[in-house]
Design a protein around this motif. Structure first.
Motif, PDB file in Angstrom:
ATOM      1  N   ALA A   1       0.825  -1.209   0.000  1.00  0.00           N
ATOM      2  CA  ALA A   1       0.000   0.000   0.000  1.00  0.00           C
ATOM      3  C   ALA A   1       0.858   1.258   0.000  1.00  0.00           C
ATOM      4  CB  ALA A   1      -0.921   0.003   1.225  1.00  0.00           C
ATOM      5  N   VAL A   2       2.035   1.172   0.594  1.00  0.00           N
ATOM      6  CA  VAL A   2       2.942   2.326   0.649  1.00  0.00           C
ATOM      7  C   VAL A   2       3.406   2.722  -0.744  1.00  0.00           C
ATOM      8  CG1 VAL A   2       5.187   3.097   1.529  1.00  0.00           C
ATOM      9  CG2 VAL A   2       3.667   1.760   2.989  1.00  0.00           C
ATOM     10  N   VAL A   3       3.469   1.775  -1.651  1.00  0.00           N
ATOM     11  CA  VAL A   3       3.874   2.039  -3.035  1.00  0.00           C
ATOM     12  C   VAL A   3       2.658   2.366  -3.907  1.00  0.00           C
ATOM     13  CG1 VAL A   3       4.971   1.055  -5.075  1.00  0.00           C
ATOM     14  CG2 VAL A   3       5.879   0.537  -2.798  1.00  0.00           C
ATOM     15  N   ALA A   4       1.575   1.597  -3.705  1.00  0.00           N
ATOM     16  CA  ALA A   4       0.404   1.731  -4.580  1.00  0.00           C
ATOM     17  C   ALA A   4      -0.287   3.082  -4.428  1.00  0.00           C
ATOM     18  CB  ALA A   4      -0.582   0.598  -4.284  1.00  0.00           C
ATOM     19  N   ILE A   5      -0.384   3.577  -3.212  1.00  0.00           N
ATOM     20  CA  ILE A   5      -1.141   4.819  -2.986  1.00  0.00           C
ATOM     21  C   ILE A   5      -0.487   6.028  -3.649  1.00  0.00           C
ATOM     22  CG2 ILE A   5      -1.930   6.438  -1.208  1.00  0.00           C
ATOM     23  CD1 ILE A   5      -2.581   3.985   0.533  1.00  0.00           C
TER      24      ILE A   5
ATOM     25  N   ASN B   1       1.571  11.399  -6.262  1.00  0.00           N
ATOM     26  CA  ASN B   1       2.224  12.337  -5.350  1.00  0.00           C
ATOM     27  C   ASN B   1       3.049  11.553  -4.334  1.00  0.00           C
ATOM     28  OD1 ASN B   1       3.002  14.347  -3.562  1.00  0.00           O
ATOM     29  ND2 ASN B   1       1.038  15.406  -3.664  1.00  0.00           N
ATOM     30  N   ASN B   2       4.375  11.605  -4.470  1.00  0.00           N
ATOM     31  CA  ASN B   2       5.259  10.865  -3.571  1.00  0.00           C
ATOM     32  C   ASN B   2       5.448  11.538  -2.217  1.00  0.00           C
ATOM     33  OD1 ASN B   2       5.625   8.909  -5.460  1.00  0.00           O
ATOM     34  ND2 ASN B   2       7.824   9.203  -5.724  1.00  0.00           N
ATOM     35  N   ALA B   3       4.936  12.751  -2.065  1.00  0.00           N
ATOM     36  CA  ALA B   3       5.111  13.446  -0.786  1.00  0.00           C
ATOM     37  C   ALA B   3       4.436  12.712   0.362  1.00  0.00           C
ATOM     38  CB  ALA B   3       4.583  14.875  -0.892  1.00  0.00           C
TER      39      ALA B   3
ATOM     40  N   ALA C   1      -5.156  -1.843  -2.076  1.00  0.00           N
ATOM     41  CA  ALA C   1      -4.451  -0.654  -2.579  1.00  0.00           C
ATOM     42  C   ALA C   1      -3.889  -0.901  -3.972  1.00  0.00           C
ATOM     43  CB  ALA C   1      -3.339  -0.263  -1.614  1.00  0.00           C
ATOM     44  N   VAL C   2      -3.339  -2.086  -4.197  1.00  0.00           N
ATOM     45  CA  VAL C   2      -2.816  -2.430  -5.524  1.00  0.00           C
ATOM     46  C   VAL C   2      -3.954  -2.461  -6.542  1.00  0.00           C
ATOM     47  CG1 VAL C   2      -1.765  -4.268  -6.904  1.00  0.00           C
ATOM     48  CG2 VAL C   2      -0.793  -3.668  -4.672  1.00  0.00           C
ATOM     49  N   GLY C   3      -5.084  -3.041  -6.145  1.00  0.00           N
ATOM     50  CA  GLY C   3      -6.232  -3.086  -7.047  1.00  0.00           C
ATOM     51  C   GLY C   3      -6.726  -1.704  -7.426  1.00  0.00           C
ATOM     52  N   LEU C   4      -6.760  -0.807  -6.454  1.00  0.00           N
ATOM     53  CA  LEU C   4      -7.220   0.558  -6.737  1.00  0.00           C
ATOM     54  C   LEU C   4      -6.233   1.306  -7.624  1.00  0.00           C
ATOM     55  CD1 LEU C   4      -8.610   1.386  -3.186  1.00  0.00           C
ATOM     56  CD2 LEU C   4      -9.959   1.244  -5.289  1.00  0.00           C
ATOM     57  N   TYR C   5      -4.946   1.079  -7.403  1.00  0.00           N
ATOM     58  CA  TYR C   5      -3.959   1.698  -8.297  1.00  0.00           C
ATOM     59  C   TYR C   5      -4.122   1.172  -9.723  1.00  0.00           C
ATOM     60  CZ  TYR C   5       0.278   1.936 -11.016  1.00  0.00           C
ATOM     61  OH  TYR C   5       1.155   2.100 -12.061  1.00  0.00           O
TER      62      TYR C   5
ATOM     63  N   TRP D   1      -6.158   5.207   3.183  1.00  0.00           N
ATOM     64  CA  TRP D   1      -6.407   6.219   2.151  1.00  0.00           C
ATOM     65  C   TRP D   1      -6.738   7.585   2.740  1.00  0.00           C
ATOM     66  CZ3 TRP D   1      -5.488   5.524  -2.972  1.00  0.00           C
ATOM     67  CH2 TRP D   1      -5.231   4.213  -3.375  1.00  0.00           C
ATOM     68  N   LEU D   2      -7.056   7.632   4.018  1.00  0.00           N
ATOM     69  CA  LEU D   2      -7.304   8.922   4.665  1.00  0.00           C
ATOM     70  C   LEU D   2      -6.019   9.722   4.828  1.00  0.00           C
ATOM     71  CD1 LEU D   2      -9.849   7.917   7.472  1.00  0.00           C
ATOM     72  CD2 LEU D   2     -10.343   9.003   5.272  1.00  0.00           C
ATOM     73  N   LEU D   3      -4.871   9.083   4.578  1.00  0.00           N
ATOM     74  CA  LEU D   3      -3.596   9.771   4.730  1.00  0.00           C
ATOM     75  C   LEU D   3      -3.171  10.545   3.484  1.00  0.00           C
ATOM     76  CD1 LEU D   3      -3.427   7.706   7.160  1.00  0.00           C
ATOM     77  CD2 LEU D   3      -0.966   7.889   6.908  1.00  0.00           C
TER      78      LEU D   3
END
Length: 394
Positions: free
Chosen positions: A173-177, A183-185, A212-216, A361-363
């Protein structure tokens, strides 16, 4: 103001939890309410490593988010931080998280015929039968159990492999989001996501990574993303609530209809495959509602958990997550999913792990925060405090 409100909500949930537990400890069934665990201050071998990683992310995270290899660095750091948090409770506890009598691995040795298991899966969901599934297997579609069966079949059986698998997949998820929101920030905030406390190790952490991967993928290749999200439906019934986030993922002016169509075709292909194999998702869902009220779901009071769940969520997303909440399609989608889950009455406690696929995803709004090091510090302190003060069940 929202941080003050969140703080008061958490304090109220803790105080009310103490009062209720003092009166009847079997009512809300959570000794450290609003979290599922026990108040037990402790340290462990992961303590110094977790603190060191948190310090480095605070010091260098915003800078590394601009590095050409930011994504792999963030993934590796997330895995390390999540694992170090788990090691605060010790290796012995880590490797037995998924092997108890209520968990998935308890059922794996008995799965000798997968097609027969799928055909008879729904009938074994209700409790008080000789062959009733364990709590976690009964509460989820068969995809979750199949995942651990597959690991066992390829030689990665046992609690250690299963728990490590949940961390490795969850950290995706850290990569997919950031890829999905472009936005890598947000990377350092995802690495220090307080919800990592429950990613290592719970199956819901794994669900978070797959979702998260699916959403990406949905943002790039809707058909493939639809297949992955279709698989999510068979990991957890609650992941049907990914629908608002999926809509955010496919939203592009002039292409919405085509992209939704492709996504739906991909998801229905998975639903159809399971139906042909003998498991109908909706039948399972109806039986799960029956099973839910055959256990502690019937005991836990709605009046407490409908708001205490949100206090647990505040601890999961941390102060930066709360501060970063803003008008954004991803945040709106996640919030809609969480609100629906909360009001349903089928989410009474343990939402700190159950809602991970939505909460992370709230982050996304943290990417636009000023004074990032200060807010990263707040995230690290939240994660470390929770993991050291509460002996969590996950």
């Amino acid at each position: 103001m929202r941080l003050v409100i969140a703080g008061l909500l958490v304090a109220a949930a803790i105080i009310a939890g103490f009062v209720v537990n003092a009166h009847d400890p079997n009512l809300i069934f959570a000794a450290a309410a609003p979290l599922f665990g026990d108040w037990q201050p402790h340290v462990g071998p992961g303590t110094p490593i977790a603190i060191l990683i948190a310090f480095l992310v605070v010091a260098k995270g915003p800078e590394l988010a601009r590095h050409r290899f930011a994504l792999p660095i963030a993934y590796a750091t997330s895995v390390a931080f999540t694992f170090s948090l788990a090691m605060i409770d010790g290796w012995g506890r880590f490797v037995t998280r998924l092997t108890t009598d209520d968990e998935y691995l308890h059922e794996v040795p008995g799965i000798t015929d997968v097609p027969a298991m799928l055909r008879g899966f729904a009938a074994r969901i209700p409790d008080f039968q000789p062959d009733s599934w364990t709590t976690h297997v009964s509460g989820h579609p068969p995809g979750a159990l199949l995942t651990f069966v597959a690991l066992d079949r390829v030689g990665l059986g046992g609690g250690a492999a299963a728990s490590l698998f949940c961390i490795l997949v969850g950290s995706l998820a850290v990569v997919a989001i950031p890829c999905a929101i472009k936005n890598n920030a947000v990377l350092p905030f995802l690495v220090l996501f307080p919800g990592a406390v429950w990613v290592g190790a719970s199956a819901d952490g794994m669900f978070m990574g797959v979702a998260a991967v699916g959403l990406y993928l949905l943002t790039r290749w809707p058909l493939v993303g639809g297949v992955v999200l279709g698989w999510c439906l068979f990991l957890s019934y609650g992941l049907v609530l990914l629908a608002p986030l999926a809509l955010a993922a496919v939203w592009r002016q002039g292409e919405l209809g085509r992209r939704i169509g492709l996504a739906v075709v991909g998801a229905l292909a998975v639903v159809g495959a399971f139906a042909i194999a003998g498991f109908w998702w909706y039948e399972g869902y109806e039986l799960v509602k029956l099973r839910y009220y055959q256990g502690i779901g019937d005991t836990r009071p709605y009046w407490y958990w409908v708001w205490a769940n949100l206090a647990a969520l505040a601890l999961v997303i941390g102060p930066a997550g709360i501060k970063g909440l803003r008008k954004d399609k991803w945040v709106a989608g996640a919030a809609a999913a969480i609100l629906a889950a909360d009001l349903s009455g089928l989410s009474k406690a343990e939402t700190e792990r159950i809602w991970l696929p939505f909460a992370v995803w709230l982050l996304v709004g943290t990417a636009k925060l000023d004074n990032q090091k200060r807010w990263l510090t707040a995230q690290a302190v939240t994660a470390l405090a929770v993991n050291h003060l509460v002996l969590t069940n996950w």
